[in-house]
Design a protein around this motif. Sequence first.
Motif, PDB file in Angstrom:
ATOM      1  N   ASP A 116      -8.927   1.517   5.789  1.00 23.20           N
ATOM      2  CA  ASP A 116      -7.478   1.652   5.900  1.00 23.20           C
ATOM      3  C   ASP A 116      -7.198   2.539   7.101  1.00 23.20           C
ATOM      4  OD1 ASP A 116      -6.378   0.157   3.643  1.00 23.20           O
ATOM      5  OD2 ASP A 116      -7.440   1.626   2.404  1.00 23.20           O
ATOM      6  N   ALA A 167       0.122   0.841   8.342  1.00 24.25           N
ATOM      7  CA  ALA A 167      -1.288   0.774   7.980  1.00 24.25           C
ATOM      8  C   ALA A 167      -1.856  -0.589   8.342  1.00 24.25           C
ATOM      9  CB  ALA A 167      -1.475   1.029   6.486  1.00 24.25           C
ATOM     10  N   GLN A 203      -5.213  -2.703   7.115  1.00 23.05           N
ATOM     11  CA  GLN A 203      -6.374  -2.734   6.222  1.00 23.05           C
ATOM     12  C   GLN A 203      -7.349  -3.802   6.701  1.00 23.05           C
ATOM     13  OE1 GLN A 203      -6.835  -4.108   1.744  1.00 23.05           O
ATOM     14  NE2 GLN A 203      -6.291  -1.937   1.782  1.00 23.05           N
ATOM     15  N   LEU A 246       0.855  -1.181   0.000  1.00 27.28           N
ATOM     16  CA  LEU A 246       0.000   0.000   0.000  1.00 27.28           C
ATOM     17  C   LEU A 246       0.896   1.237   0.000  1.00 27.28           C
ATOM     18  CD1 LEU A 246      -2.689  -0.892   2.725  1.00 27.28           C
ATOM     19  CD2 LEU A 246      -3.023  -0.881   0.247  1.00 27.28           C
ATOM     20  N   THR A 279      -4.404   4.110   9.064  1.00 29.80           N
ATOM     21  CA  THR A 279      -2.985   4.380   8.842  1.00 29.80           C
ATOM     22  C   THR A 279      -2.412   5.301   9.911  1.00 29.80           C
ATOM     23  OG1 THR A 279      -3.174   6.431   7.504  1.00 29.80           O
ATOM     24  CG2 THR A 279      -3.551   4.331   6.383  1.00 29.80           C
TER      25      THR A 279
END
Length: 211
Positions: free
Chosen positions: A160, A104, A106, A57, A162
């Motif tokens: 997401d 991050a 997800q 990502l 982050t």
Amino acid sequence: ALSLILHYSVYETNKMNYINFKQTKMKKFILLAISVLTLNMATAQTQVGEVTLPNSLDFNNETLVLNGAGIRTKLFLKLYSGGLYLPSKTKDANAIINADQNQAIQLVITSSFVSSEAMTEAVEDGFEASTKGNTDPLAAEIKTFTEFFSEDIVEGDVYDITYQTGVGVVCYKNNKELGTITGMDFKKALIGIWLGKIPADSDLKSGMLGK
């Protein structure tokens, strides 16, 4: 005249052979290109339960690699698949929690049982566990974070979560930015939900650490 005809016939035969040779080479090249493309697409993703997670990502001008992934389960229900993304792979949970670096997580929702209310409650329980019950100093930040889950949640939704160096915790739902929360203490408590000593799911924690 016969010699000329024979010469022309040989020329045409050689011409056709050359064309067939070029066509065969082109077909082989196309097949090879398709194979390489298919292989690259396959290796650029990781299957986690019913979900396919990307192997990398991009956030805050940095490419993060998939450190590991797993499935959040409860009472035999598969609630979501989750992947942890870092600048480089590590199995050290404490180092990840305390690191001031781009990271991050997800989450891909895989169950209709994951409602807005259920997700909010799970997040609040997660903060209770990661802070050992000391949520008061982060009450405002936690309230803001839980509001990111206030809209309806459906199967296939992608969150997401982050941490971006110099910015703070930035959350997205289906690629739409939801908001930013600053502070390392909050970041540590947040990542601790999945990687702390009392994680939301021990198997998911192991998966995210690549164990």
